[in-house]
Design an enzyme around this catalytic site. Structure first.
Site, PDB file in Angstrom:
ATOM      1  N   GLU A  29     131.806 127.210 -73.171  1.00 51.71           N
ATOM      2  CA  GLU A  29     132.690 127.962 -72.119  1.00 51.71           C
ATOM      3  C   GLU A  29     133.824 128.725 -72.557  1.00 51.71           C
ATOM      4  OE1 GLU A  29     131.006 128.290 -69.138  1.00 51.71           O
ATOM      5  OE2 GLU A  29     131.155 126.167 -68.790  1.00 51.71           O
ATOM      6  N   HIS A  30     133.419 130.101 -71.955  1.00 54.68           N
ATOM      7  CA  HIS A  30     134.593 131.321 -72.524  1.00 54.68           C
ATOM      8  C   HIS A  30     134.449 131.576 -73.936  1.00 54.68           C
ATOM      9  CE1 HIS A  30     136.580 131.915 -68.689  1.00 54.68           C
ATOM     10  NE2 HIS A  30     136.511 130.500 -68.718  1.00 54.68           N
ATOM     11  N   ASP A  32     131.343 133.277 -74.758  1.00 55.20           N
ATOM     12  CA  ASP A  32     130.399 134.401 -75.014  1.00 55.20           C
ATOM     13  C   ASP A  32     130.871 135.770 -75.292  1.00 55.20           C
ATOM     14  OD1 ASP A  32     131.157 134.603 -72.266  1.00 55.20           O
ATOM     15  OD2 ASP A  32     128.949 134.715 -71.483  1.00 55.20           O
ATOM     16  N   SER A  63     118.124 141.828 -47.423  1.00 52.25           N
ATOM     17  CA  SER A  63     118.866 140.512 -47.852  1.00 52.25           C
ATOM     18  C   SER A  63     118.593 139.539 -46.814  1.00 52.25           C
ATOM     19  CB  SER A  63     120.343 140.774 -48.035  1.00 52.25           C
ATOM     20  OG  SER A  63     120.766 139.478 -48.201  1.00 52.25           O
ATOM     21  N   LEU A 120     127.699 129.173 -60.556  1.00 48.62           N
ATOM     22  CA  LEU A 120     126.122 128.888 -60.817  1.00 48.62           C
ATOM     23  C   LEU A 120     125.460 130.402 -61.054  1.00 48.62           C
ATOM     24  CD1 LEU A 120     125.372 125.892 -58.593  1.00 48.62           C
ATOM     25  CD2 LEU A 120     126.050 126.028 -61.111  1.00 48.62           C
ATOM     26  N   SER A 121     126.253 131.329 -61.155  1.00 50.66           N
ATOM     27  CA  SER A 121     125.684 132.554 -61.679  1.00 50.66           C
ATOM     28  C   SER A 121     124.688 133.205 -60.682  1.00 50.66           C
ATOM     29  CB  SER A 121     125.011 132.518 -63.216  1.00 50.66           C
ATOM     30  OG  SER A 121     126.084 132.262 -63.904  1.00 50.66           O
ATOM     31  N   SER A 122     125.022 133.220 -59.238  1.00 54.51           N
ATOM     32  CA  SER A 122     123.934 133.746 -58.462  1.00 54.51           C
ATOM     33  C   SER A 122     123.974 135.163 -58.625  1.00 54.51           C
ATOM     34  CB  SER A 122     124.604 133.645 -57.108  1.00 54.51           C
ATOM     35  OG  SER A 122     125.879 134.376 -56.738  1.00 54.51           O
ATOM     36  N   GLU A 155     126.381 144.811 -64.189  1.00 59.83           N
ATOM     37  CA  GLU A 155     127.527 143.769 -63.641  1.00 59.83           C
ATOM     38  C   GLU A 155     128.780 144.312 -64.115  1.00 59.83           C
ATOM     39  OE1 GLU A 155     126.948 140.321 -62.613  1.00 59.83           O
ATOM     40  OE2 GLU A 155     129.217 140.128 -62.067  1.00 59.83           O
ATOM     41  N   ASP A 167     124.847 134.472 -68.696  1.00 59.42           N
ATOM     42  CA  ASP A 167     124.477 134.331 -67.667  1.00 59.42           C
ATOM     43  C   ASP A 167     122.972 134.818 -67.571  1.00 59.42           C
ATOM     44  OD1 ASP A 167     126.668 132.663 -67.292  1.00 59.42           O
ATOM     45  OD2 ASP A 167     127.532 134.123 -65.904  1.00 59.42           O
TER      46      ASP A 167
HETATM   47  C1  GLA Z   1     131.338 133.469 -66.190  1.00 61.59           C
HETATM   48  C2  GLA Z   1     130.917 134.702 -66.869  1.00 61.59           C
HETATM   49  C3  GLA Z   1     130.044 134.425 -68.340  1.00 61.59           C
HETATM   50  C4  GLA Z   1     131.085 133.359 -69.170  1.00 61.59           C
HETATM   51  C5  GLA Z   1     131.439 132.332 -68.384  1.00 61.59           C
HETATM   52  C6  GLA Z   1     132.557 131.578 -69.034  1.00 61.59           C
HETATM   53  O1  GLA Z   1     130.090 132.946 -65.845  1.00 61.59           O
HETATM   54  O2  GLA Z   1     129.951 135.476 -66.236  1.00 61.59           O
HETATM   55  O3  GLA Z   1     129.790 135.508 -69.431  1.00 61.59           O
HETATM   56  O4  GLA Z   1     131.845 134.096 -69.720  1.00 61.59           O
HETATM   57  O5  GLA Z   1     132.015 132.578 -66.996  1.00 61.59           O
HETATM   58  O6  GLA Z   1     131.799 130.795 -70.260  1.00 61.59           O
END
Ligand code: GLA
Length: 380
Positions: A29-30, A32, A63, A120-122, A155, A167
């Site tokens: 996490e954190h 990338d 949508s 969760l990266s929508s 993005e 993501d």
């Molecule tokens: C968000 C960002 C990712 C990553 C995470 C933390 O999801 O979109 O690129 O940095 O936070 O790991």
């Protein structure tokens, strides 16, 4: 189903459909945006696009989640401050055209079940879905890694969120029943099988990630500052990826306590990912769980991106039978935790954590037992 929605709105069946999943990050996490390592999995919650070509240069997009439509002129793509949900497709379309891919107009309906603002990266699913949609509709034959970078660029540069690449990568290139080990520096990757007998259980704290964007930018700057200070001591480092724990000890005098802790999280997290991949491949799940637990402690104490609700979910999780590891997942400040739980215990785990969370904080947690699934560009 989105094909039925499409038919209702546009009066015929769609020509193509694509599905882009959300993700959960198991560990890393954190890291990338520090050129480091990550180990996410795509989940069985996704955004689906349905569409058909038009003869002109108009994109009509509906949508299903917002129950709203907008028209986009491919010859004049601007950011939409009202229908912000349409900006992901706008950005992707703009950059595809800028790269020389001539698009046609299209009628599109999209929607899905990845919870928004839950970590969760929508957003990545919407961007990757848009890229995969154009790829399939127009037979663009995009290289998958190019498509991932383009979705991220939408993005970063169009929507204006400075995220890393994890993501979009996992939403495009995840594999069913596998996690994905990605080196965010050179983008080499491999799929690591998840073991039968354990489940990935995601607990949604219900806390929207209010501080997430501003604090994310602060962390990003702190990491760069730490690198500059370490480099100034004569070490050849371009990013925290190049820093070892021993370098960090040596640089202790040049970093203040805050920067030291930020850097310590990233450097130690990279090491945890490498070990986690190793132990997962060897089936040493207890050790994998310990690494998840250590990751949470580091995010909470060194990186300071957790919050009371996430810490509560993690503590409750660790009290349950059959739990191997528990940690916050994603950017933090709300969103979800990820838990590795023995399959036979998953159901009682979900019930006990939800009950405990309500008792402790008076809040309702949604719990998803996830199946790792294919990314949008895997079968394309
Ligand atoms: C968000 C960002 C990712 C990553 C995470 C933390 O999801 O979109 O690129 O940095 O936070 O790991």
């Amino acid at each position: 189903m989105i094909d039925e929605v499409f038919q209702r709105i546009f009066g015929s069946l769609p020509e193509v459909m694509v599905r882009a999943p959300g993700r959960v990050n198991l560990i890393g996490e954190h890291t990338d945006y520090n050129d480091g390592f990550v180990l996410p999995a795509a989940i069985d919650r996704a955004i689906t696009y349905a569409g058909r070509r038009r003869a002109d240069r108009l994109v009509r997009i509906y949508s299903d989640d917002f129950k709203a439509s907008v028209d986009i002129d491919l010859d004049d793509i601007q950011k939409d401050s009202k229908n912000t949900w349409s900006n992901f497709l706008r950005g992707v379309s703009k950059f595809l055209e800028a790269d020389g891919h001539r698009l046609t107009g299209a009628d599109i309906a999209f929607g899905g079940d990845v919870p928004r603002e839950a970590g969760l990266s929508s957003s990545a699913a919407v961007e990757v879905g848009a890229t995969a949609f154009w790829n399939k509709l127009l037979g663009l034959g995009l290289d998958p890694v190019y498509a991932v970078k383009l979705a991220r660029r939408a993005e970063n540069e169009f929507v204006g969120v400075p995220c890393g690449i994890m993501d979009q990568f996992i939403s495009a290139l995840g594999h069913r029943d596998h996690a994905l080990f990605l080196d965010c520096r050179d983008l080499t990757y491999r799929h690591v099988p998840l073991r039968a007998g354990v489940k990935i259980v995601v607990c949604n704290s219900g806390v929207k990630r209010a501080l997430a964007q501003s604090e994310y930018e602060v962390r990003l700057k702190q990491c760069r500052e730490a690198v500059a200070k370490i480099a100034a001591t004569g070490r050849a480092v371009k990013s925290l990826r190049d820093v070892q724990l021993s370098d960090l000890q040596a640089a202790r005098g040049t970093l203040d306590n805050l920067l030291w802790r930020r850097a310590h999280h990233v450097v130690s997290e990279n090491q945890r990912v490498l070990e986690a991949v190793n132990v997962l491949e060897n089936g040493e799940l207890e050790r994998f769980g310990e690494l998840m637990n250590a990751s949470h402690a580091s995010l909470r104490d060194d990186y300071e991106v957790s919050c009371k609700e996430l810490d509560t979910l993690v503590e409750l999780a660790r009290q349950q039978p059959g739990v191997l590891g528990a940690r916050m997942t994603g950017a933090g400040f709300g969103g979800c935790t990820v838990n590795l739980v023995r399959a036979e215990a998953a159901k009682s785990f979900a019930q006990a954590v939800a009950r405990g969370y309500e008792n402790a904080l008076g809040l309702k947690a949604e719990i998803y037992v996830c199946q790792a699934s294919d990314g949008a560009l895997i079968s394309a």
